[in-house]
Enzyme design. Structure first.
Site, PDB file in Angstrom:
ATOM      1  N   HIS A 110       2.143  11.672   5.138  1.00  0.00           N
ATOM      2  CA  HIS A 110       1.907  10.365   5.684  1.00  0.00           C
ATOM      3  C   HIS A 110       1.063  10.220   6.807  1.00  0.00           C
ATOM      4  CE1 HIS A 110       5.387   8.840   3.054  1.00  0.00           C
ATOM      5  NE2 HIS A 110       4.155   8.575   2.252  1.00  0.00           N
TER       6      HIS A 110
ATOM      7  N   HIS B  50       5.893  14.819   2.975  1.00  0.00           N
ATOM      8  CA  HIS B  50       5.657  13.545   3.215  1.00  0.00           C
ATOM      9  C   HIS B  50       5.821  12.903   4.567  1.00  0.00           C
ATOM     10  CE1 HIS B  50       5.386  13.405  -1.022  1.00  0.00           C
ATOM     11  NE2 HIS B  50       5.172  12.095  -1.170  1.00  0.00           N
TER      12      HIS B  50
ATOM     13  N   ASN C  33      10.864  13.652  -0.405  1.00  0.00           N
ATOM     14  CA  ASN C  33       9.849  13.397   0.421  1.00  0.00           C
ATOM     15  C   ASN C  33       9.156  14.528   1.383  1.00  0.00           C
ATOM     16  OD1 ASN C  33      10.021  10.584   0.450  1.00  0.00           O
ATOM     17  ND2 ASN C  33      11.784  10.689   1.704  1.00  0.00           N
TER      18      ASN C  33
ATOM     19  N   GLU D 293      18.341   6.210  -2.178  1.00  0.00           N
ATOM     20  CA  GLU D 293      17.758   7.156  -1.070  1.00  0.00           C
ATOM     21  C   GLU D 293      18.914   6.981   0.123  1.00  0.00           C
ATOM     22  OE1 GLU D 293      13.629   7.205  -0.397  1.00  0.00           O
ATOM     23  OE2 GLU D 293      13.739   8.069   1.217  1.00  0.00           O
TER      24      GLU D 293
ATOM     25  N   ARG E 249      12.737 -15.010 -10.972  1.00  0.00           N
ATOM     26  CA  ARG E 249      14.053 -14.005 -10.528  1.00  0.00           C
ATOM     27  C   ARG E 249      14.032 -12.813 -11.280  1.00  0.00           C
ATOM     28  NH1 ARG E 249      15.829 -18.909  -9.965  1.00  0.00           N
ATOM     29  NH2 ARG E 249      15.931 -19.894  -7.834  1.00  0.00           N
TER      30      ARG E 249
ATOM     31  N   ARG F 144      18.092  11.950  -2.871  1.00  0.00           N
ATOM     32  CA  ARG F 144      16.731  11.559  -2.869  1.00  0.00           C
ATOM     33  C   ARG F 144      15.546  11.699  -1.706  1.00  0.00           C
ATOM     34  NH1 ARG F 144      14.829   5.917  -6.451  1.00  0.00           N
ATOM     35  NH2 ARG F 144      12.826   6.018  -6.147  1.00  0.00           N
TER      36      ARG F 144
ATOM     37  N   LYS G 167      12.705  14.251 -11.315  1.00  0.00           N
ATOM     38  CA  LYS G 167      12.696  13.144 -10.309  1.00  0.00           C
ATOM     39  C   LYS G 167      14.100  12.310 -10.951  1.00  0.00           C
ATOM     40  CE  LYS G 167      10.626   9.495  -8.093  1.00  0.00           C
ATOM     41  NZ  LYS G 167       9.589   8.478  -7.800  1.00  0.00           N
TER      42      LYS G 167
ATOM     43  N   LYS H  35      11.261   2.059  -7.807  1.00  0.00           N
ATOM     44  CA  LYS H  35      10.895   1.553  -6.803  1.00  0.00           C
ATOM     45  C   LYS H  35       9.360   0.752  -6.841  1.00  0.00           C
ATOM     46  CE  LYS H  35      12.374   4.842  -3.039  1.00  0.00           C
ATOM     47  NZ  LYS H  35      11.783   5.704  -1.920  1.00  0.00           N
TER      48      LYS H  35
ATOM     49  N   GLU I 148       2.133  16.618  -6.558  1.00  0.00           N
ATOM     50  CA  GLU I 148       3.366  16.139  -6.630  1.00  0.00           C
ATOM     51  C   GLU I 148       4.324  16.857  -7.591  1.00  0.00           C
ATOM     52  OE1 GLU I 148       4.747  13.679  -4.662  1.00  0.00           O
ATOM     53  OE2 GLU I 148       2.991  12.428  -3.818  1.00  0.00           O
TER      54      GLU I 148
ATOM     55  N   HIS J  48      -3.728  10.424  -1.668  1.00  0.00           N
ATOM     56  CA  HIS J  48      -2.095  10.554  -1.209  1.00  0.00           C
ATOM     57  C   HIS J  48      -1.808  12.192  -1.420  1.00  0.00           C
ATOM     58  CE1 HIS J  48       1.977   9.958  -0.800  1.00  0.00           C
ATOM     59  NE2 HIS J  48       2.246  10.568  -1.947  1.00  0.00           N
TER      60      HIS J  48
HETATM   61  N1  LIG Z   1       6.881   3.683  -6.643  1.00  0.00           N
HETATM   62  C1  LIG Z   1       6.955   4.917  -6.439  1.00  0.00           C
HETATM   63  O1  LIG Z   1       7.982   5.588  -6.452  1.00  0.00           O
HETATM   64  C2  LIG Z   1       5.721   5.631  -6.034  1.00  0.00           C
HETATM   65  C3  LIG Z   1       5.930   6.922  -5.882  1.00  0.00           C
HETATM   66  C4  LIG Z   1       4.402   7.542  -5.713  1.00  0.00           C
HETATM   67  C5  LIG Z   1       3.327   6.887  -5.370  1.00  0.00           C
HETATM   68  N2  LIG Z   1       3.412   5.643  -5.590  1.00  0.00           N
HETATM   69  C6  LIG Z   1       2.509   4.495  -5.331  1.00  0.00           C
HETATM   70  O2  LIG Z   1       1.313   4.914  -6.339  1.00  0.00           O
HETATM   71  C7  LIG Z   1       0.132   4.469  -5.733  1.00  0.00           C
HETATM   72  C8  LIG Z   1      -0.985   5.689  -6.084  1.00  0.00           C
HETATM   73  O3  LIG Z   1      -1.069   5.908  -7.508  1.00  0.00           O
HETATM   74  P1  LIG Z   1      -2.135   6.606  -8.095  1.00  0.00           P
HETATM   75  O4  LIG Z   1      -2.589   7.927  -7.509  1.00  0.00           O
HETATM   76  O5  LIG Z   1      -1.908   6.534  -9.692  1.00  0.00           O
HETATM   77  O6  LIG Z   1      -3.583   5.620  -7.888  1.00  0.00           O
HETATM   78  P2  LIG Z   1      -4.289   4.361  -8.471  1.00  0.00           P
HETATM   79  O7  LIG Z   1      -3.424   3.416  -9.211  1.00  0.00           O
HETATM   80  O8  LIG Z   1      -4.999   3.655  -7.418  1.00  0.00           O
HETATM   81  O9  LIG Z   1      -5.118   5.256  -9.460  1.00  0.00           O
HETATM   82  C9  LIG Z   1      -6.009   5.912  -9.192  1.00  0.00           C
HETATM   83  C10 LIG Z   1      -7.699   5.635  -9.754  1.00  0.00           C
HETATM   84  O10 LIG Z   1      -7.750   6.094 -11.121  1.00  0.00           O
HETATM   85  C11 LIG Z   1      -8.105   5.005 -11.819  1.00  0.00           C
HETATM   86  N3  LIG Z   1      -7.413   5.216 -12.986  1.00  0.00           N
HETATM   87  C12 LIG Z   1      -6.110   5.162 -13.639  1.00  0.00           C
HETATM   88  N4  LIG Z   1      -6.058   5.439 -14.918  1.00  0.00           N
HETATM   89  C13 LIG Z   1      -7.095   6.041 -15.329  1.00  0.00           C
HETATM   90  C14 LIG Z   1      -7.512   6.553 -16.512  1.00  0.00           C
HETATM   91  N5  LIG Z   1      -6.413   7.240 -17.488  1.00  0.00           N
HETATM   92  N6  LIG Z   1      -8.920   7.316 -16.610  1.00  0.00           N
HETATM   93  C15 LIG Z   1      -9.613   7.008 -15.651  1.00  0.00           C
HETATM   94  N7  LIG Z   1      -9.390   6.337 -14.447  1.00  0.00           N
HETATM   95  C16 LIG Z   1      -8.135   5.999 -14.308  1.00  0.00           C
HETATM   96  C17 LIG Z   1      -7.671   3.939 -11.265  1.00  0.00           C
HETATM   97  O11 LIG Z   1      -8.254   2.745 -11.806  1.00  0.00           O
HETATM   98  C18 LIG Z   1      -8.019   4.175  -9.939  1.00  0.00           C
HETATM   99  O12 LIG Z   1      -9.261   4.090  -9.475  1.00  0.00           O
HETATM  100  C19 LIG Z   1       0.063   4.297  -4.365  1.00  0.00           C
HETATM  101  O13 LIG Z   1      -0.022   3.103  -4.002  1.00  0.00           O
HETATM  102  C20 LIG Z   1       1.496   4.882  -4.014  1.00  0.00           C
HETATM  103  O14 LIG Z   1       2.221   4.098  -2.967  1.00  0.00           O
HETATM  104  C21 LIG Z   1       4.667   4.890  -6.000  1.00  0.00           C
HETATM  105 ZN   LIG Z   2       3.967  11.244  -2.743  1.00  0.00          ZN
END
Ligand SMILES: NC(=O)c1ccc[n+]([C@@H]2O[C@H](COP(=O)([O-])OP(=O)(O)OC[C@H]3O[C@@H](n4cnc5c(N)ncnc54)[C@H](O)[C@@H]3O)[C@@H](O)[C@H]2O)c1
Ligand SMILES: [Zn+2]
Length: 375
Positions: A252, A248, A245, A237, A121, A241, A227, A143, A185, A265
């Site tokens: 998306h 987006h 987007n 949101e 929990r 907030r 942010k 999030k 971003e 993305h």
């Molecule tokens: N929670 C939120 O508010 C929020 C906001 C935006 C995006 N997201 C989510 O974030 C995700 C995307 O995140 P991302 O772009 O970081 O992608 P990711 O986590 O898939 O990482 C991208 C790639 O980089 C590699 N990597 C990570 N750190 C590294 C480093 N220091 N050196 C070498 N390689 C490295 C990873 O292993 C992966 O292959 C999506 O699932 C998206 O939905 C969440």
């Molecule tokens: Zn985004």
């Protein structure tokens, strides 16, 4: 090092941004507020651990963490993995006093945060983002969650970390394409609410291309500050907030219609922002010269072209966006650089025209010419 306070319904926490944060991790964890912690668990991916695991272990010294692995890739951001990880935690003796550190990109951060939100929990966790995108965006705001086969981020929870440590040194091993995708971003952060950040981009493109540490740190900090402010004012949101987007709605749709994995993305968001800019200028909300400035910075980072997509298919995909309320399409437009507004009256015709201009500029120009000829 720079620090930014985030205010959330579950209290305040600090985002630290700078160099050398990994090496000083042990003393940072000791200073964290809250209860006495018995065990440390780290969620990471094998590739990140092979690059940085040695430094991580050395930083913790005698405090041996239990390391949990999630393979890299969006497709592992799912429920089944959360169940597997939780089972591993039970076997390893994790209890409610355990601390989880999410050490990776946005996927690790979202899964780790969600695991922490529901394990017994809810346990405490720390975000240690290792990608540019996760440093400027996903690690801040609380999030957390996973995808369903039917859509992204459909299961989740709000669960804020105790702290976020964004060590910009970790970005040193990040692929150029991943870095650029994250930069969009930050460009978004400037366009919607921080004109000074946007001007910094305009004036420092060569430094940013050269991955200058000071420039990167400054951009990460400004993006997080923006942010944190927005999330502090509207955590769930219900209003402000939504400006996050920007780009987006169409982003998306482009991401999903291209087939997940074709564009990153951030790259899809770059195209989505160009569409939103086209609508903003055609409504005369944004001055043409400001529209061009924004476009120039976005195009400077050369978002890879999306596969040939029919604007009509994108329109259909955008209508399914979960951010829509009922039949109305939620859209974020600009009334100036640093001034975003949320509207619900963007028509299909407006959107189609903007999609043609951005994605099929030749066809759009030809249509305008033939309209003139037939007049
Ligand atoms: N929670 C939120 O508010 C929020 C906001 C935006 C995006 N997201 C989510 O974030 C995700 C995307 O995140 P991302 O772009 O970081 O992608 P990711 O986590 O898939 O990482 C991208 C790639 O980089 C590699 N990597 C990570 N750190 C590294 C480093 N220091 N050196 C070498 N390689 C490295 C990873 O292993 C992966 O292959 C999506 O699932 C998206 O939905 C969440
Ligand atoms: Zn985004």
């Amino acid at each position: 090092m720079r620090t930014i306070q985030v205010t959330s319904s579950s209290g305040e926490y600090t985002v630290s941004i700078g160099r050398g944060l990994l090496d000083s991790l042990s003393s940072r964890l000791q200073k964290l507020p809250g209860k006495e912690r018995k065990r440390i668990f780290v969620l990471t991916s094998p590739e990140i651990w092979s690059l940085w695991g040695g430094r991580f272990r050395a930083a913790l010294g005698t405090e041996e963490p239990t390391v949990l692995f999630l393979p890299a890739g969006e497709r592992y951001k799912r429920f089944a993995e959360v169940e597997r990880l939780a089972t591993e935690m039970v076997s390893a003796g994790a209890d409610r006093s355990s601390l989880l550190i999410a050490f990776g990109g946005g996927v690790i951060g979202d899964v780790g945060g969600f695991l922490a939100a529901i394990y017994m929990r809810g346990i405490e966790y720390v975000q240690m983002p290792t990608t540019f995108l996760s440093q400027v965006d996903s690690s801040v705001g609380g999030k957390t969650g996973v995808n369903l086969r039917t859509g992204k981020n459909l299961i989740g929870s709000f669960h804020h970390p105790l702290a976020v440590y964004a060590d910009v040194d970790l970005l040193g091993t990040l692929a150029q394409r991943e870095l650029r995708a994250g930069l969009y971003e930050s460009v978004k952060a400037g366009l919607i609410r921080d004109a000074a950040l946007f001007r910094y981009f305009e004036a420092n493109l060569p430094l940013i291309d050269g991955r200058d540490n000071a420039a990167i740190e400054k951009i990460v900090a400004a993006s997080v500050r923006m942010k944190a402010e927005v999330v502090g004012l509207d955590e769930r949101e219900t209003g402000l907030r939504m400006i996050l987007n920007f780009g987006h709605t169409m982003g998306h749709a482009i991401e999903a219609t291209s087939g997940f994995g074709v564009l990153l993305h951030g790259e899809a968001i770059a195209w989505g922002m160009l569409v939103a800019l086209a609508i903003s200028t055609s409504r005369k909300w944004l001055k043409p010269e400001d529209g061009l400035r924004a476009e120039r910075v976005i195009r400077h980072f050369q978002p890879p072209p999306p596969p040939a997509l029919r604007p009509e298919s994108l329109l259909a995909a955008a209508s399914k966006d979960k951010k829509n309320r009922g039949d109305q399409r939620r859209f974020v437009l600009l009334k100036g650089i640093g001034k975003a507004v949320v509207t619900e009256d963007v028509t299909d015709a407006e959107l189609l025209a903007a999609l043609h201009t951005v994605l099929q500029p030749e066809t759009a120009a030809e249509q305008r010419r033939s309209k003139k000829r037939t007049r």
